[in-house]
Design a protein around this motif. Structure first.
Motif, PDB file in Angstrom:
ATOM      1  N   GLY A 104       1.015  -1.051   0.123  1.00  0.00           N
ATOM      2  CA  GLY A 104       0.010  -0.093   0.019  1.00  0.00           C
ATOM      3  C   GLY A 104       0.934   1.495   0.007  1.00  0.00           C
ATOM      4  O   GLY A 104       2.026   1.179  -0.599  1.00  0.00           O
ATOM      5  N   SER A 105       0.514   2.416   0.692  1.00  0.00           N
ATOM      6  CA  SER A 105       0.986   3.494   0.679  1.00  0.00           C
ATOM      7  C   SER A 105       2.378   3.472   1.472  1.00  0.00           C
ATOM      8  O   SER A 105       2.317   3.010   2.559  1.00  0.00           O
ATOM      9  CB  SER A 105       0.212   4.696   1.232  1.00  0.00           C
ATOM     10  OG  SER A 105       0.712   5.801   1.036  1.00  0.00           O
ATOM     11  N   ASN A 106       3.438   4.158   1.031  1.00  0.00           N
ATOM     12  CA  ASN A 106       4.662   4.338   1.649  1.00  0.00           C
ATOM     13  C   ASN A 106       5.166   5.707   1.567  1.00  0.00           C
ATOM     14  O   ASN A 106       4.746   6.382   0.614  1.00  0.00           O
ATOM     15  CB  ASN A 106       5.714   3.359   1.131  1.00  0.00           C
ATOM     16  CG  ASN A 106       5.498   2.047   1.479  1.00  0.00           C
ATOM     17  OD1 ASN A 106       5.792   1.461   2.339  1.00  0.00           O
ATOM     18  ND2 ASN A 106       4.538   1.142   0.408  1.00  0.00           N
ATOM     19  N   ARG A 107       6.033   6.049   2.784  1.00  0.00           N
ATOM     20  CA  ARG A 107       6.408   7.530   2.490  1.00  0.00           C
ATOM     21  C   ARG A 107       8.089   7.519   2.941  1.00  0.00           C
ATOM     22  O   ARG A 107       8.291   6.762   3.685  1.00  0.00           O
ATOM     23  CB  ARG A 107       5.593   8.297   3.763  1.00  0.00           C
ATOM     24  CG  ARG A 107       6.468   9.795   3.868  1.00  0.00           C
ATOM     25  CD  ARG A 107       5.591  10.434   5.030  1.00  0.00           C
ATOM     26  NE  ARG A 107       4.297  10.226   4.689  1.00  0.00           N
ATOM     27  CZ  ARG A 107       3.532  11.390   4.103  1.00  0.00           C
ATOM     28  NH1 ARG A 107       4.344  12.475   3.684  1.00  0.00           N
ATOM     29  NH2 ARG A 107       2.340  11.772   4.111  1.00  0.00           N
ATOM     30  N   THR A 130      11.808  -0.527  -7.285  1.00  0.00           N
ATOM     31  CA  THR A 130      11.908  -1.564  -8.271  1.00  0.00           C
ATOM     32  C   THR A 130      11.595  -2.805  -7.556  1.00  0.00           C
ATOM     33  O   THR A 130      11.825  -3.141  -6.314  1.00  0.00           O
ATOM     34  CB  THR A 130      13.153  -1.716  -8.904  1.00  0.00           C
ATOM     35  OG1 THR A 130      14.266  -2.152  -8.121  1.00  0.00           O
ATOM     36  CG2 THR A 130      13.449  -0.601  -9.721  1.00  0.00           C
ATOM     37  N   ARG A 131      10.910  -3.923  -8.244  1.00  0.00           N
ATOM     38  CA  ARG A 131      10.759  -5.295  -7.705  1.00  0.00           C
ATOM     39  C   ARG A 131      12.185  -5.947  -7.927  1.00  0.00           C
ATOM     40  O   ARG A 131      12.899  -5.581  -9.193  1.00  0.00           O
ATOM     41  CB  ARG A 131       9.685  -6.027  -8.519  1.00  0.00           C
ATOM     42  CG  ARG A 131       8.524  -5.453  -7.693  1.00  0.00           C
ATOM     43  CD  ARG A 131       7.316  -6.271  -7.593  1.00  0.00           C
ATOM     44  NE  ARG A 131       7.187  -7.633  -7.456  1.00  0.00           N
ATOM     45  CZ  ARG A 131       6.943  -8.532  -6.557  1.00  0.00           C
ATOM     46  NH1 ARG A 131       6.666  -7.463  -5.421  1.00  0.00           N
ATOM     47  NH2 ARG A 131       6.969  -9.814  -6.345  1.00  0.00           N
ATOM     48  N   LEU A 155       2.867   0.617  -3.202  1.00  0.00           N
ATOM     49  CA  LEU A 155       3.370  -0.886  -3.583  1.00  0.00           C
ATOM     50  C   LEU A 155       2.186  -1.753  -3.502  1.00  0.00           C
ATOM     51  O   LEU A 155       1.733  -1.798  -2.553  1.00  0.00           O
ATOM     52  CB  LEU A 155       4.461  -1.250  -2.431  1.00  0.00           C
ATOM     53  CG  LEU A 155       5.663  -0.405  -2.259  1.00  0.00           C
ATOM     54  CD1 LEU A 155       6.629  -1.036  -1.415  1.00  0.00           C
ATOM     55  CD2 LEU A 155       6.468  -0.306  -3.735  1.00  0.00           C
ATOM     56  N   GLU A 156       2.078  -2.150  -4.704  1.00  0.00           N
ATOM     57  CA  GLU A 156       0.790  -2.841  -5.040  1.00  0.00           C
ATOM     58  C   GLU A 156       1.043  -4.468  -4.225  1.00  0.00           C
ATOM     59  O   GLU A 156      -0.163  -5.146  -4.248  1.00  0.00           O
ATOM     60  CB  GLU A 156       0.201  -2.953  -6.493  1.00  0.00           C
ATOM     61  CG  GLU A 156      -0.140  -1.457  -6.898  1.00  0.00           C
ATOM     62  CD  GLU A 156      -0.334  -1.648  -8.397  1.00  0.00           C
ATOM     63  OE1 GLU A 156      -0.373  -2.606  -9.117  1.00  0.00           O
ATOM     64  OE2 GLU A 156      -0.505  -0.432  -8.921  1.00  0.00           O
ATOM     65  N   LYS A 157       2.159  -4.859  -4.464  1.00  0.00           N
ATOM     66  CA  LYS A 157       2.262  -6.271  -4.036  1.00  0.00           C
ATOM     67  C   LYS A 157       3.381  -6.441  -2.877  1.00  0.00           C
ATOM     68  O   LYS A 157       4.099  -5.756  -2.689  1.00  0.00           O
ATOM     69  CB  LYS A 157       2.986  -7.188  -5.222  1.00  0.00           C
ATOM     70  CG  LYS A 157       2.088  -7.164  -6.352  1.00  0.00           C
ATOM     71  CD  LYS A 157       2.836  -7.886  -7.445  1.00  0.00           C
ATOM     72  CE  LYS A 157       1.827  -7.792  -8.786  1.00  0.00           C
ATOM     73  NZ  LYS A 157       2.491  -8.538  -9.866  1.00  0.00           N
ATOM     74  N   GLU A 158       3.058  -7.455  -1.927  1.00  0.00           N
ATOM     75  CA  GLU A 158       3.897  -7.843  -1.027  1.00  0.00           C
ATOM     76  C   GLU A 158       5.202  -8.387  -1.707  1.00  0.00           C
ATOM     77  O   GLU A 158       5.185  -8.811  -3.011  1.00  0.00           O
ATOM     78  CB  GLU A 158       3.351  -8.821  -0.056  1.00  0.00           C
ATOM     79  CG  GLU A 158       2.220  -8.409   0.864  1.00  0.00           C
ATOM     80  CD  GLU A 158       1.585  -9.435   1.793  1.00  0.00           C
ATOM     81  OE1 GLU A 158       2.757 -10.319   2.302  1.00  0.00           O
ATOM     82  OE2 GLU A 158       0.560  -9.493   1.708  1.00  0.00           O
ATOM     83  N   GLY A 159       6.498  -8.336  -0.990  1.00  0.00           N
ATOM     84  CA  GLY A 159       7.582  -9.139  -1.629  1.00  0.00           C
ATOM     85  C   GLY A 159       8.819  -8.232  -1.241  1.00  0.00           C
ATOM     86  O   GLY A 159       8.757  -7.418  -0.756  1.00  0.00           O
TER      87      GLY A 159
END
Length: 186
Positions: A104-107, A130-131, A155-159
């Motif tokens: 989700g949202s990161n700062r 980047t992933r 960030l739409e995905k965990e990982g």
């Protein structure tokens, strides 16, 4: 009655199988997408050839300026590049950067000051989130109109994720950073 010799068929079969595997390998390699690493916002050829210059630039930058990087709730001092040597799997064991991102949202906030503690305003910050596995999820960020040096990104995905970029001061000093971590569902 004449006896047949099957040895030539065996050699033809081995040759055909080997040739088919060579063709399959080439076709598979051509059809596999290649994602070029963009560490420090440069090609890996340039990073490989100029890595000592990057380290010297960071040392010179650190002698003139203090930098604090705040990612969500965690604060780091200095320009961080040691993660470039770590694989994503050992981040949890050898780095203090584990779990700093969230799905989700990161700062991320950069606080830059000179050695006297005066805040530096004329800063050009460019970085890429980047992933570690592909370039389809890359998020390019620059502060063209951002005077607070605070950036928000999703960030739409965990990982596993990387942040790599540059900080350039108006006097020409340039610093580089590279942070690896993982995004978790908080």
């Amino acid at each position: 009655m004449k006896k047949r010799n099957y040895w030539p068929l065996l050699f033809i079969g081995i040759f055909s199988f080997t040739f088919a595997m060579i063709v399959w390998t080439i076709v598979s390699a051509v059809n596999t997408p290649v994602h070029e690493d963009k560490s420090f916002l440069s090609s890996y050829h340039n990073v490989d050839g100029d890595y000592n210059d990057i380290v010297f630039s960071n040392e010179k930058f650190s002698k003139k300026y203090n930098i604090k990087t705040k990612i969500n709730e965690k604060v780091f001092d200095g320009l961080l590049i040691s993660d470039v040597f770590l694989s994503q799997r050992v981040i949890g064991d050898k780095s203090s950067h584990k779990d700093i991102f969230k799905k989700g949202s990161n700062r991320i906030t950069f606080e830059i000051s000179d050695k006297n503690g005066l805040k530096i305003d004329n800063v050009d910050i460019n970085f890429k989130v980047t992933r570690s596995t592909n370039s389809y999820s890359d998020i390019d960020i620059s502060n063209v109109e951002n005077k607070t040096n605070t950036f928000v990104f999703d960030l739409e995905k965990e990982g596993n994720w990387n942040i790599t970029g540059t900080i350039e001061i108006s006097d020409g000093e340039k610093g580089y950073f590279y942070i690896k971590s993982n995004a978790i569902n908080k």
